[in-house]
Write a protein that holds these residues in place. Structure first.
Motif, PDB file in Angstrom:
ATOM      1  N   ALA A 156       1.393  -0.588  -9.512  1.00 37.23           N
ATOM      2  CA  ALA A 156       0.345   0.160  -8.802  1.00 37.23           C
ATOM      3  C   ALA A 156      -0.097   1.323  -9.677  1.00 37.23           C
ATOM      4  CB  ALA A 156       0.886   0.681  -7.484  1.00 37.23           C
ATOM      5  N   HIS A 157      -1.276   1.838  -9.416  1.00 39.32           N
ATOM      6  CA  HIS A 157      -1.735   3.017 -10.169  1.00 39.32           C
ATOM      7  C   HIS A 157      -2.737   3.830  -9.376  1.00 39.32           C
ATOM      8  CE1 HIS A 157      -5.779   1.623 -11.338  1.00 39.32           C
ATOM      9  NE2 HIS A 157      -5.239   0.417 -11.242  1.00 39.32           N
ATOM     10  N   ALA A 158      -2.874   5.100  -9.755  1.00 40.49           N
ATOM     11  CA  ALA A 158      -3.863   5.988  -9.125  1.00 40.49           C
ATOM     12  C   ALA A 158      -4.458   6.854 -10.219  1.00 40.49           C
ATOM     13  CB  ALA A 158      -3.173   6.850  -8.080  1.00 40.49           C
ATOM     14  N   SER A 159      -5.782   7.069 -10.147  1.00 39.77           N
ATOM     15  CA  SER A 159      -6.448   7.853 -11.189  1.00 39.77           C
ATOM     16  C   SER A 159      -7.430   8.833 -10.587  1.00 39.77           C
ATOM     17  CB  SER A 159      -7.238   6.949 -12.126  1.00 39.77           C
ATOM     18  OG  SER A 159      -6.396   6.081 -12.789  1.00 39.77           O
ATOM     19  N   SER A 198      -3.034  19.828  -9.902  1.00 38.68           N
ATOM     20  CA  SER A 198      -4.403  19.658 -10.414  1.00 38.68           C
ATOM     21  C   SER A 198      -4.460  19.065 -11.828  1.00 38.68           C
ATOM     22  CB  SER A 198      -5.128  20.994 -10.376  1.00 38.68           C
ATOM     23  OG  SER A 198      -4.437  21.926 -11.159  1.00 38.68           O
ATOM     24  N   GLY A 199      -3.439  19.287 -12.624  1.00 40.50           N
ATOM     25  CA  GLY A 199      -3.465  18.821 -14.016  1.00 40.50           C
ATOM     26  C   GLY A 199      -3.146  17.340 -14.209  1.00 40.50           C
ATOM     27  N   ILE A 200      -2.746  16.661 -13.134  1.00 44.05           N
ATOM     28  CA  ILE A 200      -2.377  15.240 -13.266  1.00 44.05           C
ATOM     29  C   ILE A 200      -3.639  14.376 -13.259  1.00 44.05           C
ATOM     30  CG2 ILE A 200      -1.092  13.301 -12.273  1.00 44.05           C
ATOM     31  CD1 ILE A 200       0.884  15.320 -11.108  1.00 44.05           C
ATOM     32  N   ARG A 201      -3.783  13.545 -14.300  1.00 45.54           N
ATOM     33  CA  ARG A 201      -4.985  12.694 -14.418  1.00 45.54           C
ATOM     34  C   ARG A 201      -4.752  11.288 -13.892  1.00 45.54           C
ATOM     35  NH1 ARG A 201      -6.604  13.153 -20.590  1.00 45.54           N
ATOM     36  NH2 ARG A 201      -6.307  15.366 -20.881  1.00 45.54           N
ATOM     37  N   LYS A 202      -3.629  10.705 -14.297  1.00 48.04           N
ATOM     38  CA  LYS A 202      -3.344   9.318 -13.905  1.00 48.04           C
ATOM     39  C   LYS A 202      -1.854   9.142 -13.588  1.00 48.04           C
ATOM     40  CE  LYS A 202      -6.874   7.560 -16.940  1.00 48.04           C
ATOM     41  NZ  LYS A 202      -7.918   7.559 -15.953  1.00 48.04           N
ATOM     42  N   VAL A 203      -1.579   8.249 -12.659  1.00 46.11           N
ATOM     43  CA  VAL A 203      -0.192   7.916 -12.322  1.00 46.11           C
ATOM     44  C   VAL A 203      -0.082   6.394 -12.308  1.00 46.11           C
ATOM     45  CG1 VAL A 203       1.654   8.226 -10.663  1.00 46.11           C
ATOM     46  CG2 VAL A 203      -0.098   9.945 -10.822  1.00 46.11           C
ATOM     47  N   LYS A 255       0.819  -1.212   0.000  1.00 43.00           N
ATOM     48  CA  LYS A 255       0.000   0.000   0.000  1.00 43.00           C
ATOM     49  C   LYS A 255       0.856   1.267   0.000  1.00 43.00           C
ATOM     50  CE  LYS A 255      -4.418  -1.561   1.535  1.00 43.00           C
ATOM     51  NZ  LYS A 255      -5.472  -1.499   2.503  1.00 43.00           N
ATOM     52  N   LEU A 256       2.132   1.084   0.318  1.00 41.55           N
ATOM     53  CA  LEU A 256       3.058   2.224   0.325  1.00 41.55           C
ATOM     54  C   LEU A 256       3.192   2.803  -1.084  1.00 41.55           C
ATOM     55  CD1 LEU A 256       4.869   3.804   2.240  1.00 41.55           C
ATOM     56  CD2 LEU A 256       6.692   2.195   1.784  1.00 41.55           C
ATOM     57  N   PHE A 257       3.172   1.932  -2.093  1.00 43.15           N
ATOM     58  CA  PHE A 257       3.236   2.388  -3.494  1.00 43.15           C
ATOM     59  C   PHE A 257       2.030   3.272  -3.807  1.00 43.15           C
ATOM     60  CE2 PHE A 257       5.536  -1.770  -4.144  1.00 43.15           C
ATOM     61  CZ  PHE A 257       6.759  -1.193  -4.399  1.00 43.15           C
ATOM     62  N   GLU A 258       0.858   2.772  -3.405  1.00 44.27           N
ATOM     63  CA  GLU A 258      -0.381   3.515  -3.679  1.00 44.27           C
ATOM     64  C   GLU A 258      -0.390   4.852  -2.955  1.00 44.27           C
ATOM     65  OE1 GLU A 258      -3.760   1.004  -2.944  1.00 44.27           O
ATOM     66  OE2 GLU A 258      -3.079  -0.398  -4.482  1.00 44.27           O
ATOM     67  N   LYS A 259       0.160   4.876  -1.751  1.00 40.91           N
ATOM     68  CA  LYS A 259       0.198   6.121  -0.973  1.00 40.91           C
ATOM     69  C   LYS A 259       1.055   7.170  -1.708  1.00 40.91           C
ATOM     70  CE  LYS A 259       1.517   8.222   3.336  1.00 40.91           C
ATOM     71  NZ  LYS A 259       2.198   9.295   2.630  1.00 40.91           N
ATOM     72  N   ILE A 260       2.221   6.735  -2.186  1.00 41.11           N
ATOM     73  CA  ILE A 260       3.114   7.668  -2.889  1.00 41.11           C
ATOM     74  C   ILE A 260       2.434   8.167  -4.167  1.00 41.11           C
ATOM     75  CG2 ILE A 260       5.376   7.949  -3.993  1.00 41.11           C
ATOM     76  CD1 ILE A 260       6.421   5.733  -2.057  1.00 41.11           C
ATOM     77  N   LEU A 261       1.783   7.267  -4.898  1.00 38.64           N
ATOM     78  CA  LEU A 261       1.110   7.647  -6.146  1.00 38.64           C
ATOM     79  C   LEU A 261      -0.077   8.573  -5.872  1.00 38.64           C
ATOM     80  CD1 LEU A 261       1.095   4.358  -8.276  1.00 38.64           C
ATOM     81  CD2 LEU A 261       2.852   6.092  -8.102  1.00 38.64           C
ATOM     82  N   ASN A 262      -0.816   8.297  -4.787  1.00 37.05           N
ATOM     83  CA  ASN A 262      -1.950   9.165  -4.428  1.00 37.05           C
ATOM     84  C   ASN A 262      -1.475  10.558  -4.028  1.00 37.05           C
ATOM     85  OD1 ASN A 262      -4.231   7.560  -4.910  1.00 37.05           O
ATOM     86  ND2 ASN A 262      -3.860   6.404  -3.048  1.00 37.05           N
TER      87      ASN A 262
END
Lengths: 94, 154
Positions: free
Chosen positions: B35-38, B19-24, B5-12
């Motif tokens: 991992a990914h965050a959207s 504000s302009g970032i849509r997906k990581v 979950k540490l990966f998701e935390k960093i990505l989140n």
């Protein structure tokens, strides 16, 4: 349109003033065009100042008070003088 | 033991910081999504496919850099009419960021560099971990051994 000569002359003119610690010229997208500071510091200043200018422009637009020309950030150790143009932002650290 | 979950935390944290970032997306060099965050989107997007292509583009550019002997590849930027794709090296992985077209490029670069350093450390630690296999019982082991012996006889 800004040229290399204009950038060089502007930086020379600004750094000749007493108290000026650095000058950064950045594009409106936050990409540094020229600087008298280290690359790390330049990248950081360009990114954050562009972000402030963007927010200030939005506020001014919402309030209908015209066009953003100049912004000053006065901190306890340094002062940031920010001149905003359409394509570029001129930042002076004092 | 690394908490994934540490990966998701960093990505989140990264996706929330501009504000302009849509997906990581975090992928490994073979193109597998780690991992990914959207941010909310009306259109379904194939995250795994995008991550795999970003990784392939990054690795291809890296190869060009090696052939030209111009050092390590730091960041690849692809600019489109309605958005931008950034891919940065983070240890054994590739960090891919998809943004709007009018995003603050300087800020994205800075945030990506910071996140990539952090992710690189966690990823290296994560990949260095040895998988723990359950110990086979004696009876099972003996059965497997005898089956192998029979196979060898053939």
């Amino acid at each position: 349109m800004i040229s290399q000569k204009w950038i060089k002359d502007t930086i020379e003119r600004l750094t000749s003033h007493e108290g000026v610690k650095g000058v950064v010229i950045t594009s409106a997208e936050g990409i540094p065009l020229s600087s008298t500071l280290s690359s790390d510091e330049t990248e950081k200043i360009a990114a954050f100042v562009t972000s402030i200018v963007d927010k200030a422009r939005k506020i001014i637009n919402e309030l209908g008070t015209g066009k953003l020309n100049f912004l000053t950030v006065d901190a306890s150790k340094k002062e940031l003088l920010i001149a905003s143009e359409k394509d570029y932002i001129l930042i002076v650290l004092r | 033991m690394i908490d994934v979950k540490l990966f998701e935390k960093i990505l989140n944290d990264l996706i929330k910081s501009e504000s302009g970032i849509r997906k990581v997306i975090l992928v490994d060099r073979t193109g597998l999504t780690i991992a990914h965050a959207s941010k909310f989107s009306y259109y379904p997007v194939d995250i795994d496919g995008i991550g795999a292509i970003a990784s392939a583009v990054f690795v291809a550019s890296e190869e060009q850099g090696k052939n030209l002997d111009i050092g390590e590849l730091m960041l690849v930027t692809s600019e489109f009419e309605q958005g931008k794709i950034f891919a940065a090296s983070c240890g054994k992985g590739v960090l891919c960021v998809i943004t709007d077209s009018d995003v603050n490029i300087g800020m994205v670069r800075l945030l990506m560099k910071r996140a990539a350093t952090e992710l690189g450390k966690v990823l290296d630690e994560f990949l260095a971990e040895q998988p723990t296999l359950p110990a086979a019982e004696d009876e099972t082991r003996d059965k497997l051994k005898s089956a192998l012996d029979k196979l060898e006889e053939f």
